[in-house]
Scaffold this active site. Sequence first.
Site, PDB file in Angstrom:
ATOM      1  N   PRO A   3       0.865  -1.354   0.007  1.00  0.00           N
ATOM      2  CA  PRO A   3      -0.079  -0.138  -0.083  1.00  0.00           C
ATOM      3  C   PRO A   3       1.026   1.405   0.060  1.00  0.00           C
ATOM      4  O   PRO A   3       1.988   1.401   0.866  1.00  0.00           O
ATOM      5  CB  PRO A   3      -0.752   0.020   1.383  1.00  0.00           C
ATOM      6  CG  PRO A   3      -0.013  -0.997   2.223  1.00  0.00           C
ATOM      7  CD  PRO A   3       0.812  -2.043   1.461  1.00  0.00           C
ATOM      8  N   ALA A  29      -3.364   3.399   2.118  1.00  0.00           N
ATOM      9  CA  ALA A  29      -4.065   3.497   3.314  1.00  0.00           C
ATOM     10  C   ALA A  29      -5.484   4.342   3.112  1.00  0.00           C
ATOM     11  O   ALA A  29      -5.120   5.471   2.549  1.00  0.00           O
ATOM     12  CB  ALA A  29      -3.118   4.543   4.319  1.00  0.00           C
ATOM     13  N   HIS A  33      -3.977  -0.909   9.620  1.00  0.00           N
ATOM     14  CA  HIS A  33      -2.696  -0.151   9.351  1.00  0.00           C
ATOM     15  C   HIS A  33      -2.375   0.263  10.787  1.00  0.00           C
ATOM     16  O   HIS A  33      -2.860   1.011  11.478  1.00  0.00           O
ATOM     17  CB  HIS A  33      -2.747   1.050   8.728  1.00  0.00           C
ATOM     18  CG  HIS A  33      -1.684   1.774   8.127  1.00  0.00           C
ATOM     19  ND1 HIS A  33      -0.234   1.273   8.763  1.00  0.00           N
ATOM     20  CD2 HIS A  33      -1.243   2.835   7.414  1.00  0.00           C
ATOM     21  CE1 HIS A  33       0.777   1.983   8.191  1.00  0.00           C
ATOM     22  NE2 HIS A  33      -0.088   2.934   7.301  1.00  0.00           N
ATOM     23  N   HIS A  66       4.098   2.979  11.070  1.00  0.00           N
ATOM     24  CA  HIS A  66       4.552   3.838  10.593  1.00  0.00           C
ATOM     25  C   HIS A  66       4.035   5.149  11.599  1.00  0.00           C
ATOM     26  O   HIS A  66       3.935   6.465  10.891  1.00  0.00           O
ATOM     27  CB  HIS A  66       4.040   4.071   9.137  1.00  0.00           C
ATOM     28  CG  HIS A  66       4.861   3.186   8.280  1.00  0.00           C
ATOM     29  ND1 HIS A  66       4.235   2.801   7.025  1.00  0.00           N
ATOM     30  CD2 HIS A  66       5.959   2.482   8.509  1.00  0.00           C
ATOM     31  CE1 HIS A  66       4.974   1.734   6.448  1.00  0.00           C
ATOM     32  NE2 HIS A  66       5.844   1.382   7.271  1.00  0.00           N
ATOM     33  N   TYR A 106       1.091   5.829  12.878  1.00  0.00           N
ATOM     34  CA  TYR A 106      -0.132   6.293  12.696  1.00  0.00           C
ATOM     35  C   TYR A 106      -0.780   5.862  13.908  1.00  0.00           C
ATOM     36  O   TYR A 106      -0.169   5.333  14.892  1.00  0.00           O
ATOM     37  CB  TYR A 106      -0.727   5.977  11.424  1.00  0.00           C
ATOM     38  CG  TYR A 106       0.031   6.399  10.155  1.00  0.00           C
ATOM     39  CD1 TYR A 106      -0.033   8.136  10.178  1.00  0.00           C
ATOM     40  CD2 TYR A 106       0.405   5.661   9.123  1.00  0.00           C
ATOM     41  CE1 TYR A 106       0.694   8.654   9.080  1.00  0.00           C
ATOM     42  CE2 TYR A 106       1.237   6.394   8.341  1.00  0.00           C
ATOM     43  CZ  TYR A 106       1.339   7.562   8.154  1.00  0.00           C
ATOM     44  OH  TYR A 106       1.899   8.421   7.064  1.00  0.00           O
ATOM     45  N   ARG A 162      -0.449  -4.421   9.444  1.00  0.00           N
ATOM     46  CA  ARG A 162       0.728  -4.042   9.222  1.00  0.00           C
ATOM     47  C   ARG A 162       1.464  -3.329  10.529  1.00  0.00           C
ATOM     48  O   ARG A 162       0.642  -2.607  11.077  1.00  0.00           O
ATOM     49  CB  ARG A 162       0.762  -2.838   8.362  1.00  0.00           C
ATOM     50  CG  ARG A 162       2.238  -2.344   7.800  1.00  0.00           C
ATOM     51  CD  ARG A 162       2.041  -1.429   6.364  1.00  0.00           C
ATOM     52  NE  ARG A 162       3.188  -1.969   5.837  1.00  0.00           N
ATOM     53  CZ  ARG A 162       3.597  -1.654   4.506  1.00  0.00           C
ATOM     54  NH1 ARG A 162       3.181  -0.301   4.104  1.00  0.00           N
ATOM     55  NH2 ARG A 162       4.720  -2.138   3.894  1.00  0.00           N
ATOM     56  N   LEU A 219      13.139  -2.273   0.289  1.00  0.00           N
ATOM     57  CA  LEU A 219      14.454  -2.383  -0.645  1.00  0.00           C
ATOM     58  C   LEU A 219      14.511  -3.768  -1.251  1.00  0.00           C
ATOM     59  O   LEU A 219      15.287  -4.298  -1.088  1.00  0.00           O
ATOM     60  CB  LEU A 219      15.537  -2.000  -0.045  1.00  0.00           C
ATOM     61  CG  LEU A 219      15.611  -0.312   0.416  1.00  0.00           C
ATOM     62  CD1 LEU A 219      16.955   0.004   0.907  1.00  0.00           C
ATOM     63  CD2 LEU A 219      15.444   0.425  -1.187  1.00  0.00           C
ATOM     64  N   GLY A 266       7.168  -1.983  -3.175  1.00  0.00           N
ATOM     65  CA  GLY A 266       6.759  -0.802  -3.328  1.00  0.00           C
ATOM     66  C   GLY A 266       7.106  -0.031  -4.484  1.00  0.00           C
ATOM     67  O   GLY A 266       6.544   0.014  -5.575  1.00  0.00           O
ATOM     68  N   ARG A 267       8.459   0.799  -4.160  1.00  0.00           N
ATOM     69  CA  ARG A 267       8.968   1.530  -5.235  1.00  0.00           C
ATOM     70  C   ARG A 267       9.118   0.733  -6.464  1.00  0.00           C
ATOM     71  O   ARG A 267       9.104   1.384  -7.644  1.00  0.00           O
ATOM     72  CB  ARG A 267      10.245   2.365  -4.740  1.00  0.00           C
ATOM     73  CG  ARG A 267       9.969   3.503  -3.729  1.00  0.00           C
ATOM     74  CD  ARG A 267      11.120   3.880  -3.061  1.00  0.00           C
ATOM     75  NE  ARG A 267      10.867   4.994  -2.117  1.00  0.00           N
ATOM     76  CZ  ARG A 267      10.669   4.767  -0.523  1.00  0.00           C
ATOM     77  NH1 ARG A 267      10.708   3.498  -0.295  1.00  0.00           N
ATOM     78  NH2 ARG A 267      10.428   5.655  -0.041  1.00  0.00           N
TER      79      ARG A 267
END
Length: 359
Positions: free
Chosen positions: A23, A62, A181, A184, A186, A234, A306, A328-329
């Site tokens: 996500p 999210a 979630h 991170h 939150y 997560r 990564l 992700g990326r």
Amino acid sequence: MNALFQPVTLRSLTIPNRVWMAPMCQYSAEMAGPNAGVPHDWHFAHYAARATGGAGLILVEATAVSPEGRISPADLGLWNDAQVTAFRRITRFLTEQGAVPGVQLGHAGRKASTDRPWEGGAPVAPGEHGWQPVAPSPVPFDEGHPVPDELTGDQIREIVGQFARAARRALDAGFRVAEIHGAHGYLIGEFLSPHSNRRTDAYGGSFENRARFALEVVDAVRAEWPEELPLFFRVSATDWLGEEGWTGDDTVRLARLLKEHGVDLLDVSTGGNAPRVRIPTGPGYQVPFAARVRAETGLAVAAVGLITETRQAEKIVAGGEADAVLLGRALLRDPFWPRHAARELEARVPVPPQYLRSV
């Protein structure tokens, strides 16, 4: 025989491979009015591309359980029927392409009401499409951020209900996986960590108290989410703050509780609860945290961080460090990463008939 392109079954749901889309917020919804939080053409094209690209599971970014739970005013939400209707177009197309549609449900807590990252990411004040953030304790995330309002017991119970109602809407919208979630920095992660949770009531202090909100949300969502469908959670496995914050030991302890409460897979990330923390990044730097949870609890895990190369991802799954990888990326750079990886591993994967001439 490869591991990356073998199916995996969680409860009664079979996901066709182990290359999943993490996500990632797009910060691209309308900020106000009747279409606030509603996905539109950008979201459709973004997720559709990764479905035709071969990802087995696509976890939508999210998605806030309330307007005040958004990270930015431009975030998606699942608090009304207009959002449900718009999401159906996306989930229907993903399903038609053989991908499993999933959604991450969240509340940003003290990190809510910020600008889009490419516009600076600074707090957005009330009256400028912003609002007053809330948190377990009146501790701002960083210098220049507002002091959040400390949640009352009644407000905590209301947010638990918002998660439950959002899960019900997610099912109606066509999603087959729900992820809570808790990472991170939150709201759920804020409750978990002693760095951000300074409460002295039943939601603060001891590990059991700090985990209470997370487990109440899990129970409320699990009660709405069908028994035959999997529920993910997560987590940030560490704040990278040592004993002052949340640690890998805490994550293993929480994972055992989440498993007891009906969570089927832990999506293991790190960080996000404190600014300017030094994180020793490198290829697969978060994988050991996932591997430890899997080894010590038996709970299925997905690894992130990564993971960019085919052989690297294959080794993680084949070696039993994780049940799947969440990219992700790498998927932002190349929506067809899964199909390229399948070719490299000589795996057979379904191809849209429109693209057969490229095989």
